[in-house]
Design a protein around this motif. Structure first.
Motif, mmCIF file in Angstrom:
data_model
loop_
_atom_site.group_PDB
_atom_site.id
_atom_site.type_symbol
_atom_site.label_atom_id
_atom_site.label_comp_id
_atom_site.label_asym_id
_atom_site.label_seq_id
_atom_site.Cartn_x
_atom_site.Cartn_y
_atom_site.Cartn_z
ATOM 1 N N GLN A 1 12.457 1.900 5.002
ATOM 2 C CA GLN A 1 12.194 1.329 3.682
ATOM 3 C C GLN A 1 12.166 2.402 2.606
ATOM 4 O O GLN A 1 12.727 2.234 1.520
ATOM 5 N N ARG A 2 11.515 3.526 2.889
ATOM 6 C CA ARG A 2 11.454 4.602 1.901
ATOM 7 C C ARG A 2 12.839 5.221 1.684
ATOM 8 O O ARG A 2 13.191 5.560 0.553
ATOM 9 N N LEU A 3 13.603 5.392 2.758
ATOM 10 C CA LEU A 3 14.934 5.978 2.617
ATOM 11 C C LEU A 3 15.846 5.068 1.800
ATOM 12 O O LEU A 3 16.643 5.539 0.983
ATOM 13 N N ALA A 4 15.715 3.768 2.006
ATOM 14 C CA ALA A 4 16.518 2.823 1.228
ATOM 15 C C ALA A 4 16.151 2.872 -0.248
ATOM 16 O O ALA A 4 16.983 2.543 -1.118
ATOM 17 N N SER A 5 14.936 3.298 -0.562
ATOM 18 C CA SER A 5 14.501 3.428 -1.952
ATOM 19 C C SER A 5 14.794 4.817 -2.517
ATOM 20 O O SER A 5 14.367 5.135 -3.626
ATOM 21 N N LEU B 1 -0.048 7.846 2.652
ATOM 22 C CA LEU B 1 -0.442 8.453 3.923
ATOM 23 C C LEU B 1 -0.902 7.360 4.867
ATOM 24 O O LEU B 1 -1.794 6.574 4.524
ATOM 25 N N VAL B 2 -0.290 7.319 6.048
ATOM 26 C CA VAL B 2 -0.613 6.301 7.038
ATOM 27 C C VAL B 2 -1.051 6.985 8.327
ATOM 28 O O VAL B 2 -0.308 7.782 8.904
ATOM 29 N N ALA C 1 0.825 -1.205 0.000
ATOM 30 C CA ALA C 1 0.000 0.000 0.000
ATOM 31 C C ALA C 1 0.862 1.259 0.000
ATOM 32 O O ALA C 1 0.533 2.252 -0.659
ATOM 33 N N VAL C 2 1.972 1.231 0.729
ATOM 34 C CA VAL C 2 2.866 2.391 0.756
ATOM 35 C C VAL C 2 3.519 2.582 -0.608
ATOM 36 O O VAL C 2 3.636 3.715 -1.107
ATOM 37 N N ILE C 3 3.947 1.506 -1.218
ATOM 38 C CA ILE C 3 4.561 1.608 -2.540
ATOM 39 C C ILE C 3 3.554 2.124 -3.566
ATOM 40 O O ILE C 3 3.895 2.920 -4.456
ATOM 41 N N ALA C 4 2.297 1.722 -3.431
ATOM 42 C CA ALA C 4 1.246 2.162 -4.357
ATOM 43 C C ALA C 4 0.711 3.550 -4.027
ATOM 44 O O ALA C 4 -0.239 4.018 -4.664
ATOM 45 N N ARG C 5 1.280 4.197 -3.006
ATOM 46 C CA ARG C 5 0.888 5.557 -2.597
ATOM 47 C C ARG C 5 -0.584 5.618 -2.187
ATOM 48 O O ARG C 5 -1.334 6.504 -2.613
ATOM 49 N N ALA D 1 8.259 14.288 -0.186
ATOM 50 C CA ALA D 1 7.994 13.066 0.580
ATOM 51 C C ALA D 1 7.150 12.088 -0.220
ATOM 52 O O ALA D 1 6.179 12.480 -0.882
ATOM 53 N N SER D 2 7.531 10.822 -0.129
ATOM 54 C CA SER D 2 6.714 9.761 -0.732
ATOM 55 C C SER D 2 5.808 9.105 0.295
ATOM 56 O O SER D 2 4.937 8.313 -0.064
#
Length: 661
Positions: free
Chosen positions: A187-191, A299-300, A150-154, A261-262
């Motif tokens: 995870q986002r920072l690594a990407s 958004l979480v 879900a995070v990857i799919a925004r 921000a992603s």
């Protein structure tokens, strides 16, 4: 030759100046004037030079109107990127406020020395995340099936965090929620992408920072909060302007961070600290939703409980609900109250035994509703609340046997007399944190007693036995978790006349229960009904659904939006008449009031306007226009009649969480 025109946003609190003004750019400043830089421009209406932000720079073939030149360029640093202004404009328009008020929250005060160092420094490089840190983060996120995808799919996500503490690599203790938030950001920072983490207060921020230390280096994190000095805060802000990805961790103003921000993670959105106390009073949750719509980031919303606001979005299908793979609930015990304030009788026998057993091995948390010794005093004979004879403020006692004191004026009531029965004796009607600590010290002789409230700040306690008495929200973290948690004064907390008191109480109790070690008993004293069953069964989503269903027939927030308008009767009548003309779809009973404001006689009044979300733009636009018209009329009356005091202008606040006339 085309003339360069710069459109600026003037730094002014006047609502009529909340628009872009055109100025010409002199040849000497042409290379320095870029969108986002600070300027100084003349303002003819006040005859002085004012601060401004350059928003757009355009070239016009011919200028058929007289324009003033900008005075100077304050700095060549672009502190308001185009996206930040667009976000500020969108948020302000939704809230009926000024974009400049949003930018004041987003952009700290300029620090010249820090800015010069930043302009000459090399561009930050992207942080490198170790492979084992990424693997650890993947393991934590995988506990919530579908969350990573879900995070990857925004997407927009709501999740209920696991409510127990965990131990970090360096031996610290944080909530499991903080480790999950840190894992998502890692995870986002690594990407190669940035993350914004918004938390209510400094305790939550410290927890996230501690958790992040297990995953990334310190230079990969930018902290944003009011505890920082001016230079440090400005330095962190400038870091977020760089292209290199970063994890931003801060309080409510962090939502306006200019990073690309992603992912945005908001923890505990029901906390009132996320509601901005300054105009235009935007809740960070609403700002996050606007930002997500603009940028398309993930958004979480995370928390131990769920607000009715997020539940409404889930019911609409706008937010997706994600739960943990394995259900976890604290070991909760519902205990009847003793209904007594006498020393040693507030704790029921079953809870007393649990506290005594837990004290043999580790710390015990006792949550109370209010700080102090005796926050409320009443007449010993007729039970009438005691009031100060000078200002009618409530009286309280600072210690056992101490003379009553007024909370408002601070006077000591040595010769107090009840106005109803003429009795001169007072009775302690409630127990604060200090009196509770005194009683527990007598009930458990030899035990170490720690008080944590607004006056006694305690961030953490060790693993040794101790009785920790804390007010709601001030509970320190215990190494390894508390061996027992005792929640007192629950019935008193529920007596508040706040519309959302049930949600707030459930959140306070759940956050305290999350500090207990796995399997440790959590005793809720004196609370019955649906809210007690919800807490015992840990079914917070169902409770949010029931709260939403109960408010729908009454059209109370969040099922409807509510705007509050204050001002003189003439301005209010004009604004409401204009609103009816501009938005004929409003329900007949949409307007409540106006009623006179307390302490202002009949001069000022307040009115509430209830409206559907679909009518939000039209309603807010109409009310905002009335605010501007009233401000202009008040300024004009002062100019034409200098001896006459200025007319009271209208004040607008939208999305009132607890509407009260």
């Amino acid at each position: 030759m085309p003339q360069r025109i710069v459109r600026v946003l003037i730094d002014s609190p006047l609502p009529q100046l909340d628009r872009l003004f055109d100025y010409t750019v002199p040849d000497a400043l042409e290379s320095s004037v870029q969108p986002g830089v600070r300027l100084r421009v003349p303002l003819r209406t006040v005859g002085r030079i004012v601060d401004a932000i350059a928003i757009e720079v355009v070239a016009e073939a011919s200028v058929d109107r007289p324009l003033s030149e900008i005075d100077s360029v304050v700095s060549t640093a672009c502190v308001v990127p185009p996206f930040l202004y667009t976000l500020a404009r969108k948020v302000a328009d939704r809230a009926g406020g000024a974009a400049n008020d949003i930018l004041r929250l987003a952009v700290p005060k300029r620090q010249v020395r820090v800015e010069k160092q930043w302009l000459t420094a090399t561009e930050p490089v992207a942080a490198v995340v170790a492979g084992d840190a990424v693997s650890y983060a993947d393991t934590l996120v995988d506990d919530f099936p579908g969350l990573a995808a879900a995070v990857i799919a925004r997407e927009r996500v709501a999740l209920t965090a696991i409510a127990h503490p965990v131990t970090t690599n360096d031996g610290g203790t944080v909530g499991a929620w903080a480790m999950l938030v840190a894992a998502l950001a890692t995870q986002r920072l690594a990407s190669g992408e940035s993350t914004i983490v918004v938390v209510p207060d400094y305790r939550d921020q410290d927890a996230v920072m501690t958790a992040l230390s297990d995953f990334v280096a310190d230079d990969a994190v930018a902290r944003v909060d009011a505890r920082q000095s001016g230079p440090d805060r400005y330095r962190s802000f400038l870091r977020t302007l760089a292209a290199a990805p970063v994890i931003v961790v801060g309080n409510r103003s962090a939502i306006y961070s200019p990073v690309d921000a992603s992912l945005i993670v908001m923890w505990d959105d029901g906390d009132s600290l996320l509601e901005e106390p300054l105009a235009p009073y935007v809740h960070s949750r609403d700002a996050a939703l606007v930002r997500q719509e603009l940028s398309g980031c993930a958004l979480v919303f995370a928390g131990h409980t769920r607000t009715s606001d997020v539940e409404r979005l889930i019911a609409l299908g706008y937010v997706t609900e994600i739960t943990a793979a394995r259900r976890y609930a604290p070991s909760t015990v519902l205990t009847a109250s003793t209904d007594s304030e006498a020393p040693g009788t507030r704790i029921p026998s079953s809870a007393y035994r649990a506290v005594r057993e837990a004290l043999a091995t580790g710390p015990v948390l006792v949550q109370v509703s209010r700080p102090g010794y005796a926050p409320v005093l009443v007449c010993a004979k007729c039970r009438t609340p005691s009031k100060c004879a000078h200002c009618s403020g409530p009286l309280h006692a600072k210690a056992r046997g101490a003379a009553p004191q007024c909370r408002w004026c601070g006077r000591t009531a040595h010769s107090w007399k009840c106005p109803d029965c003429q009795s001169v004796n007072v009775r302690l009607a409630s127990s604060g944190s200090e009196r509770t600590a005194d009683d527990l010290g007598r009930a458990f002789p030899g035990a170490r007693v720690v008080v944590s409230d607004g006056e006694h700040t305690v961030m953490e306690v060790g693993e040794k036995p101790a009785l920790v008495v804390a007010t709601r929200g001030a509970e320190p973290i215990a190494a390894g978790g508390y061996h027992a948690v005792l929640l007192l004064d629950g019935d008193r907390m529920l007596m508040s006349d706040d519309l959302r008191v049930a949600e707030s109480c459930l959140r306070w109790w759940s956050n305290a229960a999350a500090l207990a070690a796995p399997g440790a008993p959590v005793h809720l004293v004196g609370v019955t009904g649906d809210i007690a069953r919800t807490f015992a069964t840990w079914t917070h989503a169902a409770f949010a659904q029931s709260e939403l269903a109960e408010r729908a027939p009454l059209r109370m927030p969040p099922t409807s939006r509510v705007a509050m308008l204050e001002g003189d009767h003439e301005s209010l009548s004009t604004a409401l008449a204009k609103l009816r003309d501009d938005v004929p779809q409003l329900a007949r009973d949409a307007v409540l009031g106006p009623l006179p404001l307390d302490g202002n006689g009949d001069e000022l009044a307040r009115t509430l306007v209830r409206y559907d979300y679909a009518l939000g733009h039209a309603v807010v636009t109409s009310l905002r226009a009335s605010v501007i018209a009233a401000a202009v009329a008040g300024r004009r009356s002062t100019r034409t009649r200098p001896n006459r005091p200025p007319r009271a202008t209208l004040k607008l606040r939208t999305d009132v969480a607890d509407p009260q006339l």
